[in-house]
Design a protein around this motif. Sequence first.
Motif, mmCIF file in Angstrom:
data_model
loop_
_atom_site.group_PDB
_atom_site.id
_atom_site.type_symbol
_atom_site.label_atom_id
_atom_site.label_comp_id
_atom_site.label_asym_id
_atom_site.label_seq_id
_atom_site.Cartn_x
_atom_site.Cartn_y
_atom_site.Cartn_z
ATOM 1 N N ILE A 70 0.879 -1.168 0.000
ATOM 2 C CA ILE A 70 0.000 0.000 0.000
ATOM 3 C C ILE A 70 0.912 1.212 0.000
ATOM 4 O O ILE A 70 1.784 1.338 0.861
ATOM 5 N N ASP A 71 0.739 2.094 -0.975
ATOM 6 C CA ASP A 71 1.521 3.324 -1.075
ATOM 7 C C ASP A 71 0.583 4.505 -0.852
ATOM 8 O O ASP A 71 -0.633 4.394 -1.027
ATOM 9 N N TYR A 72 1.154 5.657 -0.532
ATOM 10 C CA TYR A 72 0.390 6.895 -0.439
ATOM 11 C C TYR A 72 1.214 7.996 -1.102
ATOM 12 O O TYR A 72 2.380 8.203 -0.764
ATOM 13 N N ASP A 73 0.617 8.689 -2.075
ATOM 14 C CA ASP A 73 1.332 9.716 -2.817
ATOM 15 C C ASP A 73 0.343 10.760 -3.322
ATOM 16 O O ASP A 73 -0.630 10.408 -4.004
ATOM 17 N N HIS A 74 0.559 12.017 -3.000
ATOM 18 C CA HIS A 74 -0.269 13.126 -3.467
ATOM 19 C C HIS A 74 -1.758 12.890 -3.221
ATOM 20 O O HIS A 74 -2.589 13.106 -4.104
ATOM 21 N N GLY A 75 -2.106 12.427 -2.021
ATOM 22 C CA GLY A 75 -3.510 12.256 -1.662
ATOM 23 C C GLY A 75 -4.160 11.017 -2.241
ATOM 24 O O GLY A 75 -5.381 10.874 -2.174
ATOM 25 N N GLU A 95 -8.637 10.591 -1.430
ATOM 26 C CA GLU A 95 -9.210 11.080 -0.178
ATOM 27 C C GLU A 95 -10.633 11.582 -0.354
ATOM 28 O O GLU A 95 -11.344 11.783 0.622
ATOM 29 N N GLU A 96 -11.084 11.775 -1.593
ATOM 30 C CA GLU A 96 -12.464 12.176 -1.859
ATOM 31 C C GLU A 96 -13.388 10.963 -1.942
ATOM 32 O O GLU A 96 -14.532 11.078 -2.359
ATOM 33 N N ASP A 97 -12.874 9.775 -1.598
ATOM 34 C CA ASP A 97 -13.652 8.535 -1.535
ATOM 35 C C ASP A 97 -13.993 7.976 -2.921
ATOM 36 O O ASP A 97 -15.066 7.433 -3.146
#
Length: 183
Positions: A70-75, A95-97
């Motif tokens: 699992i990565d996280y990049d620019h929201g 993040e806006e689902d």
Amino acid sequence: MAKYIIFISFFAACQVTHGEIYDVTKFKGTNIQIAIHCTDINGMNSCDIMRVESKKNKKILSFPFAPSSIDYDHGIFVITFPCGASCSATYFYNEEDVLGGPFPAVAAYDTEKQAVLSLATNPPKILKMFGKNQVIASIKLNIPRDAENLLDYVVSAKVVEHVFCINYRDVHGRMVDTRKDIP
């Protein structure tokens, strides 16, 4: 911006053998995290991937195996699942689902331009990250037209300043670099 990556090491076996596993990411720079809840009931594996925000869980998707990363990049969360030898299914969740995917054989992605490079077809395709896997562009490689597994030819792929860069072996066995601007 920094790119944060978490590898779920105890999921490396790609399968829950028995019982239950629960884990939550700890990414910096966001108040949203991703929880993984995997169970094995009578030999049937199931993993729920959930959005965690303010101690509330919301199910995003289910998959028969735990994610391999699992990565996280620019929201945007990038959730990759194994699905067999030389096989992966990648989902993107913002993040806006909004959930995008699954995308097969993802070689590279650009979260700022929200574009994905998939090696699932010949020629490789650049797809929109969110929506109905809409093709943005194709990248012509000098490989046999009937090549079914591009992983036999593509050595590496990456994003450099919103350009997909692919290094591959052509039909003559020579190493070739090609670049494609992300629209």
